[in-house]
Design a protein around this motif. Structure first.
Motif, PDB file in Angstrom:
ATOM      1  N   THR A 196      -1.815   6.146   4.359  1.00  0.00           N
ATOM      2  CA  THR A 196      -2.837   5.218   3.856  1.00  0.00           C
ATOM      3  C   THR A 196      -2.552   3.801   4.304  1.00  0.00           C
ATOM      4  OG1 THR A 196      -3.204   6.604   1.902  1.00  0.00           O
ATOM      5  CG2 THR A 196      -3.952   4.321   1.780  1.00  0.00           C
ATOM      6  N   ALA A 197      -1.280   3.398   4.220  1.00  0.00           N
ATOM      7  CA  ALA A 197      -0.912   2.041   4.627  1.00  0.00           C
ATOM      8  C   ALA A 197      -1.169   1.813   6.116  1.00  0.00           C
ATOM      9  CB  ALA A 197       0.557   1.789   4.305  1.00  0.00           C
ATOM     10  N   ASP A 249      -3.664  -8.955   0.098  1.00  0.00           N
ATOM     11  CA  ASP A 249      -4.402  -7.789  -0.360  1.00  0.00           C
ATOM     12  C   ASP A 249      -5.627  -7.601   0.530  1.00  0.00           C
ATOM     13  OD1 ASP A 249      -5.019  -5.597  -1.821  1.00  0.00           O
ATOM     14  OD2 ASP A 249      -5.482  -6.647  -3.689  1.00  0.00           O
ATOM     15  N   LEU A 305       0.817  -1.204   0.000  1.00  0.00           N
ATOM     16  CA  LEU A 305       0.000   0.000   0.000  1.00  0.00           C
ATOM     17  C   LEU A 305       0.858   1.264   0.000  1.00  0.00           C
ATOM     18  CD1 LEU A 305      -2.788  -1.056   2.535  1.00  0.00           C
ATOM     19  CD2 LEU A 305      -3.034  -0.784   0.064  1.00  0.00           C
ATOM     20  N   GLN A 327      -5.036   1.509   6.655  1.00  0.00           N
ATOM     21  CA  GLN A 327      -5.621   0.297   6.093  1.00  0.00           C
ATOM     22  C   GLN A 327      -5.150  -0.964   6.810  1.00  0.00           C
ATOM     23  OE1 GLN A 327      -8.297   0.404   4.531  1.00  0.00           O
ATOM     24  NE2 GLN A 327      -7.932   0.293   2.345  1.00  0.00           N
ATOM     25  N   THR A 357     -12.465   1.195   3.178  1.00  0.00           N
ATOM     26  CA  THR A 357     -11.584   0.867   2.057  1.00  0.00           C
ATOM     27  C   THR A 357     -12.043   1.545   0.769  1.00  0.00           C
ATOM     28  OG1 THR A 357     -11.020  -1.281   3.034  1.00  0.00           O
ATOM     29  CG2 THR A 357     -10.659  -1.026   0.662  1.00  0.00           C
ATOM     30  N   SER A 379      -9.988   4.260  -1.337  1.00  0.00           N
ATOM     31  CA  SER A 379      -9.734   4.002  -2.759  1.00  0.00           C
ATOM     32  C   SER A 379     -10.162   5.180  -3.617  1.00  0.00           C
ATOM     33  CB  SER A 379     -10.465   2.732  -3.208  1.00  0.00           C
ATOM     34  OG  SER A 379     -10.011   1.598  -2.503  1.00  0.00           O
TER      35      SER A 379
END
Length: 337
Positions: free
Chosen positions: A182-183, A207, A132, A186, A226, A230
């Protein structure tokens, strides 16, 4: 009187006893075994010969990706002619693409030779984190490169001022910051879910969607998060790039010289090619509805995990005369300036 329960025929559901609360949807089911490691389904459905062929092809593409990105970095570093904002951003993208490829492809190659290979939960979380980080960083670096092309064509007289060293560093730093944040969000979201009993990931790497399918809890809120992320890291940069190219094209069409128009379009062609392939593949995977054909999704994922990292150096080296000359200097075919 039947006490605290309603046993009437018209009521198909019993009322819960007073004082009893609904179980926490994020808590594992009773008697469920917590998962300590995952296994990748990968391409195990294919026969040994097909998997061996894929191994050879993907290994060759991976090695070419590493070598070509290394050449891009060497060319930009060694050639003073390429010490410009455009190539500074290109070298940052090459570095990020290299790390992105290393985070995914070696594990996939190993899975082709040894199907159902196990990975610890911590190892899976680490892979998802780097995937990510570099994937989102690439999205914003492509956006920064689009802005660079916009300034170069639409405001050329102020290009050196607007795209100074400080601006370039801020663009690259901002892209990396978006990738890291973001990583973190998530990975924290996905691995706060309980995983019990089911441990086979229907993919060749860790994933988000395949992992959520294994959770033994309601993932609706996580899936909405998510989707929102996105949209932010895919649609928002695409909109910015689209606006940039609308302004770029309108400026080019106003040029009186046909030769000037041709050169202006040529400077944007490489970037636009990479953008279309990169955003087209990732958007199709992460913004489309859920698919029941996981093998098809895996084959599509190969496009943005194996082919796209190779596309960047190949497109820029083949379509750009300056890069080709710098690459020749890097390998000693021409003297350095």
């Amino acid at each position: 009187m039947l006490g605290r329960f309603d046993w009437s025929p018209g009521n198909k559901q019993r009322r819960r006893p007073r004082g009893r609360q609904d179980p926490d949807p994020l808590m594992p089911r009773p008697n469920a075994t917590a998962v300590t490691e995952f296994t990748f389904e990968g391409f195990s459905a294919l026969g040994w010969q097909r998997r061996l062929l894929l191994f050879v092809v993907f290994l060759a593409l991976h090695l070419v990706t590493l070598a070509s990105n290394a050449l891009i970095l060497a060319a930009v570093r060694l050639s003073r002619h390429l010490h410009t904002p455009m190539y500074f951003l290109l070298s940052a993208l090459s570095l990020s693409e290299t790390c992105y490829s290393v985070a995914i492809v070696p594990r996939m190659l190993s899975g082709l030779l040894s199907p159902r290979e196990a990975v610890s939960v911590a190892g899976c979380a680490t892979q998802l984190f780097f995937y990510l980080t570099f994937g989102v960083t690439n999205c914003f670096l492509l956006t920064a490169m689009g802005y660079d092309r916009y300034v170069a064509i639409c405001d050329p007289l102020r290009y050196a001022v607007v795209m100074g060293q400080r601006t370039c560093v801020h663009l690259v730093g901002g892209s990396w910051s978006m990738g890291l944040s973001t990583a973190i969000i998530q990975v924290s979201s996905v691995f706060s879910l309980p995983f019990c009993d089911a441990s086979v990931i229907s993919h060749f790497f860790c994933d988000i969607r395949p992992l959520m399918k294994l959770a033994c809890a309601d993932t609706t809120i996580k899936e909405l998060l998510t989707l929102l992320i996105s949209l932010c890291v895919l649609v928002f940069p695409m909109v910015l790039i689209f606006i940039s190219y609308v302004l770029i094209v309108s400026t080019i069409l106003k040029m009186a010289s046909a030769e000037g128009q041709r050169k202006a379009f040529a400077t944007c062609a490489s970037h636009l090619t990479v953008v279309i392939v990169h955003y087209g593949c990732t958007s199709f995977i992460y913004l489309k509805p859920k698919s029941q054909n996981s093998l098809q999704d895996r084959l599509l994922s190969v496009t943005y995990t194996v082919i796209t990292p190779l596309l960047n150096p190949v497109v820029y080296s083949l379509r750009n005369k300056e890069v080709k000359q710098a690459l020749l200097r890097a390998v000693g075919r021409k003297p350095l300036p």
